[in-house]
Design a protein around this motif. Structure first.
Motif, PDB file in Angstrom:
ATOM      1  N   SER A  18      85.109   6.817  17.921  1.00  0.00           N
ATOM      2  CA  SER A  18      85.638   5.979  16.846  1.00  0.00           C
ATOM      3  C   SER A  18      86.630   4.992  17.459  1.00  0.00           C
ATOM      4  O   SER A  18      87.559   5.395  18.150  1.00  0.00           O
ATOM      5  CB  SER A  18      86.325   6.862  15.798  1.00  0.00           C
ATOM      6  N   LEU A  19      86.412   3.706  17.204  1.00  0.00           N
ATOM      7  CA  LEU A  19      87.256   2.660  17.796  1.00  0.00           C
ATOM      8  C   LEU A  19      87.773   1.699  16.730  1.00  0.00           C
ATOM      9  O   LEU A  19      87.062   1.382  15.770  1.00  0.00           O
ATOM     10  CB  LEU A  19      86.457   1.838  18.816  1.00  0.00           C
ATOM     11  N   LEU A  20      88.972   1.224  16.929  1.00  0.00           N
ATOM     12  CA  LEU A  20      89.487   0.077  16.186  1.00  0.00           C
ATOM     13  C   LEU A  20      89.760  -1.033  17.183  1.00  0.00           C
ATOM     14  O   LEU A  20      90.464  -0.816  18.177  1.00  0.00           O
ATOM     15  CB  LEU A  20      90.787   0.416  15.446  1.00  0.00           C
ATOM     16  N   CYS A  21      89.192  -2.216  16.926  1.00  0.00           N
ATOM     17  CA  CYS A  21      89.406  -3.358  17.812  1.00  0.00           C
ATOM     18  C   CYS A  21      90.656  -4.097  17.357  1.00  0.00           C
ATOM     19  O   CYS A  21      90.615  -4.905  16.419  1.00  0.00           O
ATOM     20  CB  CYS A  21      88.190  -4.289  17.790  1.00  0.00           C
ATOM     21  N   THR A  22      91.771  -3.823  18.011  1.00  0.00           N
ATOM     22  CA  THR A  22      93.035  -4.423  17.568  1.00  0.00           C
ATOM     23  C   THR A  22      93.062  -5.946  17.709  1.00  0.00           C
ATOM     24  O   THR A  22      93.633  -6.616  16.832  1.00  0.00           O
ATOM     25  CB  THR A  22      94.225  -3.788  18.313  1.00  0.00           C
ATOM     26  N   PRO A  23      92.461  -6.551  18.761  1.00  0.00           N
ATOM     27  CA  PRO A  23      92.471  -8.022  18.799  1.00  0.00           C
ATOM     28  C   PRO A  23      91.769  -8.652  17.587  1.00  0.00           C
ATOM     29  O   PRO A  23      92.248  -9.657  17.046  1.00  0.00           O
ATOM     30  CB  PRO A  23      91.742  -8.354  20.109  1.00  0.00           C
ATOM     31  N   SER A  24      90.648  -8.077  17.164  1.00  0.00           N
ATOM     32  CA  SER A  24      89.941  -8.623  15.998  1.00  0.00           C
ATOM     33  C   SER A  24      90.759  -8.446  14.731  1.00  0.00           C
ATOM     34  O   SER A  24      90.886  -9.371  13.909  1.00  0.00           O
ATOM     35  CB  SER A  24      88.574  -7.938  15.828  1.00  0.00           C
ATOM     36  N   LEU A  25      91.322  -7.262  14.548  1.00  0.00           N
ATOM     37  CA  LEU A  25      92.064  -6.977  13.322  1.00  0.00           C
ATOM     38  C   LEU A  25      93.378  -7.744  13.246  1.00  0.00           C
ATOM     39  O   LEU A  25      93.894  -7.989  12.157  1.00  0.00           O
ATOM     40  CB  LEU A  25      92.333  -5.474  13.221  1.00  0.00           C
TER      41      LEU A  25
ATOM     42  N   PHE B 293      78.615  18.261  20.224  1.00  0.00           N
ATOM     43  CA  PHE B 293      79.319  16.981  20.132  1.00  0.00           C
ATOM     44  C   PHE B 293      80.828  17.177  20.202  1.00  0.00           C
ATOM     45  O   PHE B 293      81.354  18.278  20.022  1.00  0.00           O
ATOM     46  CB  PHE B 293      78.951  16.267  18.823  1.00  0.00           C
ATOM     47  N   ARG B 294      81.502  16.074  20.473  1.00  0.00           N
ATOM     48  CA  ARG B 294      82.957  15.996  20.416  1.00  0.00           C
ATOM     49  C   ARG B 294      83.332  14.662  19.796  1.00  0.00           C
ATOM     50  O   ARG B 294      82.541  13.714  19.812  1.00  0.00           O
ATOM     51  CB  ARG B 294      83.570  16.130  21.815  1.00  0.00           C
ATOM     52  N   MET B 295      84.542  14.578  19.274  1.00  0.00           N
ATOM     53  CA  MET B 295      85.004  13.368  18.596  1.00  0.00           C
ATOM     54  C   MET B 295      86.201  12.777  19.338  1.00  0.00           C
ATOM     55  O   MET B 295      87.082  13.516  19.795  1.00  0.00           O
ATOM     56  CB  MET B 295      85.400  13.707  17.163  1.00  0.00           C
ATOM     57  N   ARG B 296      86.210  11.436  19.462  1.00  0.00           N
ATOM     58  CA  ARG B 296      87.359  10.724  20.030  1.00  0.00           C
ATOM     59  C   ARG B 296      87.692   9.539  19.142  1.00  0.00           C
ATOM     60  O   ARG B 296      86.799   8.924  18.539  1.00  0.00           O
ATOM     61  CB  ARG B 296      87.048  10.208  21.439  1.00  0.00           C
ATOM     62  N   HIS B 297      88.972   9.189  19.070  1.00  0.00           N
ATOM     63  CA  HIS B 297      89.388   7.973  18.365  1.00  0.00           C
ATOM     64  C   HIS B 297      90.355   7.206  19.252  1.00  0.00           C
ATOM     65  O   HIS B 297      91.296   7.781  19.801  1.00  0.00           O
ATOM     66  CB  HIS B 297      90.070   8.286  17.030  1.00  0.00           C
ATOM     67  N   GLU B 298      90.100   5.894  19.421  1.00  0.00           N
ATOM     68  CA  GLU B 298      90.962   5.052  20.237  1.00  0.00           C
ATOM     69  C   GLU B 298      91.158   3.704  19.547  1.00  0.00           C
ATOM     70  O   GLU B 298      90.312   3.268  18.750  1.00  0.00           O
ATOM     71  CB  GLU B 298      90.361   4.848  21.638  1.00  0.00           C
ATOM     72  N   GLU B 299      92.257   3.048  19.878  1.00  0.00           N
ATOM     73  CA  GLU B 299      92.551   1.721  19.341  1.00  0.00           C
ATOM     74  C   GLU B 299      92.996   0.821  20.476  1.00  0.00           C
ATOM     75  O   GLU B 299      93.767   1.236  21.346  1.00  0.00           O
ATOM     76  CB  GLU B 299      93.634   1.794  18.262  1.00  0.00           C
ATOM     77  N   GLY B 300      92.478  -0.416  20.475  1.00  0.00           N
ATOM     78  CA  GLY B 300      92.805  -1.367  21.528  1.00  0.00           C
ATOM     79  C   GLY B 300      91.710  -2.401  21.638  1.00  0.00           C
ATOM     80  O   GLY B 300      91.057  -2.730  20.643  1.00  0.00           O
ATOM     81  N   ASP B 301      91.508  -2.938  22.836  1.00  0.00           N
ATOM     82  CA  ASP B 301      90.428  -3.885  23.063  1.00  0.00           C
ATOM     83  C   ASP B 301      89.109  -3.114  23.091  1.00  0.00           C
ATOM     84  O   ASP B 301      88.828  -2.373  24.028  1.00  0.00           O
ATOM     85  CB  ASP B 301      90.646  -4.618  24.390  1.00  0.00           C
ATOM     86  N   ALA B 302      88.306  -3.286  22.050  1.00  0.00           N
ATOM     87  CA  ALA B 302      87.125  -2.446  21.882  1.00  0.00           C
ATOM     88  C   ALA B 302      86.124  -2.624  23.016  1.00  0.00           C
ATOM     89  O   ALA B 302      85.497  -1.648  23.449  1.00  0.00           O
ATOM     90  CB  ALA B 302      86.455  -2.736  20.538  1.00  0.00           C
ATOM     91  N   GLY B 303      85.942  -3.852  23.493  1.00  0.00           N
ATOM     92  CA  GLY B 303      84.992  -4.077  24.571  1.00  0.00           C
ATOM     93  C   GLY B 303      85.369  -3.310  25.822  1.00  0.00           C
ATOM     94  O   GLY B 303      84.511  -2.692  26.478  1.00  0.00           O
TER      95      GLY B 303
END
Length: 266
Positions: free
Chosen positions: A39-46, A93-103
């Motif tokens: 799971s990612l949040l692209c902080t530059p886009s947001l 499976f395993r779950m990860r969440h990160e926020e930053g530059d998505a690329g």
């Protein structure tokens, strides 16, 4: 059929995203596949606000805060859906969440997996900052070997079709793809550019695939750098495979981007 041992599902929300991810899992994963739900949040886009009027900084901050709240909610909803699906189907499976530059974050995670799946036309702003067309452009610019841009109707393909641009990058991409043993039982067609000098590269490409004992034949030259048109070959259940560098807008990708078909970058 050899299945990827480690598979990364990039949880970018958007139209048909959950269906794309579920379909890709069902088609490609095996009983021993380890699945990472990223799971990612692209902080530059947001964080994009565009030009603001004088005194608009407060409004801009409120806009960004609201986007992040909605994006986190959408990301959590998609993560829950996929977590439930994986549990129900018995995937490891395993779950990860990160926020930053998505690329950048996606690239680092993909480097440790055999296959990465991103729902085609989506991005990690979770439909909160970018219009649908811009989100599709962002996902199309990702140049990661082993990335499957999956459409919602992705099913087991009946054939594979590699688009070769007649250059060294295409030859290296084909070699990487053959090394994956991905869908190795399916017939492989290699199609090249309609350009002088491309014949030799195509002959070598077909010879390499044949030496790897892949069922392969050479397709007609359907691509032209000045007149890329959607390729009818991909309406019949064939999975398109293109060199990863082509996702930046070169001829092979331009021939596919108007279509809703799934595309594998090699």
């Amino acid at each position: 059929m050899p299945a990827p041992r480690r598979m990364l599902l990039a949880l970018a929300d958007g139209a048909g995203a959950a269906a794309s991810l579920r379909a890709a899992l069902e088609v490609t994963a095996g009983p021993r596949t380890e699945v990472t739900l990223l799971s990612l949040l692209c902080t530059p886009s947001l964080n994009q606000t565009g030009p603001m009027p004088v005194g608009g900084a407060h409004f801009g901050r409120r806009l960004v805060e609201g986007r992040f709240a909605k994006a986190r909610e959408a990301a959590a909803s998609l993560a829950t859906q996929m977590e439930t699906f994986c549990q129900t189907q018995g995937y490891h499976f395993r779950m990860r969440h990160e926020e930053g530059d998505a690329g950048t974050l996606l690239g680092h995670a993909a480097a440790h997996h055999d296959l990465t799946v991103l729902p085609r036309g989506t991005w990690f702003d979770h439909a909160q900052a970018l219009e649908e067309g811009y989100a599709a452009q962002r996902s199309a610019r990702v140049s990661l070997p082993g990335l499957l841009l999956a459409a919602p109707d992705f099913t087991m393909p009946g054939a594979l079709h590699f688009l070769h641009e007649g250059d060294l990058a295409s030859s290296e991409a084909l070699k990487r793809f053959l090394g994956l043993s991905f869908l190795a039982h399916l017939p492989l067609t290699i199609t090249g550019l309609d350009l002088d000098g491309a014949d030799a590269a195509l002959e070598e490409a077909v010879a390499l695939a044949a030496a790897r004992e892949r069922p392969v034949h050479r397709g007609p030259a359907l691509l032209h750098p000045d007149r890329p048109v959607p390729l009818p070959a991909f309406t019949g259940g064939a999975l398109a495979i293109i060199p990863a560098r082509s996702s930046s807008g070169r001829t092979a990708w331009r021939s596919l981007r108007e279509m809703e078909a799934s595309v594998l970058l090699a």
